[in-house]
Design an enzyme around this catalytic site. Structure first.
Site, short mmCIF file in Angstrom:
data_model
loop_
_atom_site.label_atom_id
_atom_site.label_comp_id
_atom_site.label_asym_id
_atom_site.label_seq_id
_atom_site.Cartn_x
_atom_site.Cartn_y
_atom_site.Cartn_z
N HIS A 155 38.08 35.13 32.55
CA HIS A 155 38.50 35.68 33.59
C HIS A 155 37.28 36.74 34.09
CE1 HIS A 155 40.95 38.14 36.22
NE2 HIS A 155 42.08 38.17 35.60
N HIS A 198 38.81 40.14 39.64
CA HIS A 198 40.03 41.14 39.86
C HIS A 198 39.74 42.59 39.45
CE1 HIS A 198 42.86 37.53 39.89
NE2 HIS A 198 42.00 37.50 41.12
N TYR A 244 38.53 43.56 36.21
CA TYR A 244 38.57 43.45 34.80
C TYR A 244 37.09 43.56 34.27
CZ TYR A 244 43.73 43.10 35.82
OH TYR A 244 44.87 43.11 36.23
C1 LIG Z 1 52.40 39.42 38.01
C2 LIG Z 1 50.82 38.84 38.21
C3 LIG Z 1 50.22 38.47 37.23
C4 LIG Z 1 48.97 38.07 37.24
N1 LIG Z 1 48.04 37.82 35.94
C5 LIG Z 1 47.01 37.10 36.24
C6 LIG Z 1 46.20 37.02 35.20
O1 LIG Z 1 46.47 37.03 33.92
N2 LIG Z 1 44.98 36.30 35.31
C7 LIG Z 1 44.45 35.90 36.52
O2 LIG Z 1 43.31 35.68 36.89
N3 LIG Z 1 45.32 35.95 37.70
C8 LIG Z 1 46.52 36.95 37.70
N4 LIG Z 1 47.26 37.09 38.78
C9 LIG Z 1 46.59 36.59 40.03
C10 LIG Z 1 47.00 35.29 40.50
O3 LIG Z 1 46.58 34.35 39.50
C11 LIG Z 1 46.73 34.91 41.94
O4 LIG Z 1 45.33 34.89 42.01
C12 LIG Z 1 47.50 35.56 43.11
O5 LIG Z 1 48.65 35.57 42.77
C13 LIG Z 1 47.07 35.20 44.07
O6 LIG Z 1 47.60 33.82 44.24
P1 LIG Z 1 48.80 33.40 45.24
O7 LIG Z 1 48.85 34.33 46.38
O8 LIG Z 1 48.45 31.82 45.28
O9 LIG Z 1 50.05 33.52 44.24
C14 LIG Z 1 48.51 37.49 38.63
C15 LIG Z 1 49.19 37.96 39.72
C16 LIG Z 1 50.52 38.14 39.45
C17 LIG Z 1 51.37 38.45 40.68
#
Ligand SMILES: Cc1cc2nc3c(=O)[nH]c(=O)nc-3n(C[C@H](O)[C@H](O)[C@H](O)COP(=O)(O)O)c2cc1C
Length: 235
Positions: free
Chosen positions: A93, A96, A98
């Site tokens: 990862h 975002h 981190y």
């Molecule tokens: C509750 C929640 C937890 C998430 N946890 C992670 C994570 O652990 N690792 C990660 O890379 N992205 C995490 N994300 C981001 C998602 O992987 C993804 O990039 C994001 O939801 C956008 O894609 P989508 O619009 O298709 O859902 C998380 C998103 C949400 C809403």
């Protein structure tokens, strides 16, 4: 570890493959949060209304070279353990906002040593992790690397502003041993740079020649997507 083995076995029994995502939140975990020795901000979240984790606010101390070595070793151990448990590949990862992204982003990387400064130097921490993992898991074990322009504290942050900068950023990661890039965008249909329809995954694939995963609002109901986005989704 025994619990994860069960998960891996069940997923394989169902006919799928699985990768764990190795992740360190860095200062996002909340300064003074559990296990932290950082004072004087006990129980204060690193982001949210207090907005502590923002460029220009010093809320901790820079990692020492010893800290870096320890965290790199922990990532390597995580990958070695994942492989031993039967995971088919691993994902790192790097997105975002981190820890790895805190090195990438000039907004949070204030270092003046080998890990700070130019885009390439800010990628060095990730390079150390990827190289360390590659050396231990061998040449054939797939390593996925996730990155994003956006940060939880700033949706409009930019690591790179054009394809040339993206290439500068991706090359050291490729050279270190990444097999697949996981390109985290919030709207998959938005072009990454002016003058082309390609999104971030499209550019990444074009530049590196490696497979790239796209993401970002893919599952929204049709009503939320305009016609052009629906066209892209169908392809
Ligand atoms: C509750 C929640 C937890 C998430 N946890 C992670 C994570 O652990 N690792 C990660 O890379 N992205 C995490 N994300 C981001 C998602 O992987 C993804 O990039 C994001 O939801 C956008 O894609 P989508 O619009 O298709 O859902 C998380 C998103 C949400 C809403």
């Amino acid at each position: 570890m025994a619990g994860w083995k069960k998960v891996v076995d069940e997923v394989h029994a169902a006919g799928a493959k699985i990768a764990p995502q190795l992740w360190h939140t860095g200062i996002m975990r909340g300064v003074g949060g559990e296990g932290s020795s950082l004072e004087p901000y006990p129980d204060v979240p690193a982001f949210g209304p207090s907005g502590l984790l923002m460029p220009g606010k010093e809320i901790g101390h820079s990692m020492s070279l010893d800290d870096i070595e320890q965290v790199v070793a922990a990532y390597v151990q995580g990958a070695v353990d994942a492989r031993a448990l039967g995971f088919d590949c691993i994902e790192i990862h790097g997105a975002h906002g981190y820890m790895i992204d805190q090195f990438f982003w000039e907004g949070t990387n204030q270092r003046s040593d080998a890990y700070g400064g130019s885009l390439v130097k800010r990628a060095q921490f990730a390079v150390d992790i990827i190289r360390g993992i590659r050396a231990k898991v061998g040449p054939d074990y797939p390593i996925i690397f996730r990155f994003s322009q956006w940060k939880l504290v700033d949706y409009h942050a930019q690591l790179v502003n054009n394809p040339e900068e993206l290439e500068q950023f991706l090359k050291p990661l490729c050279d270190a041993g990444v097999d697949v890039f996981h390109c985290s965008t919030r709207r998959f249909w938005q072009p990454e740079f002016e003058g082309s329809d390609l999104n971030q995954a499209g550019w990444t694939k074009k530049i590196t020649g490696k497979p790239a995963i796209t993401v970002g609002s893919i599952s929204l109901k049709e009503d939320f997507l305009d016609e052009r986005a629906r066209g892209i989704a169908e392809h």
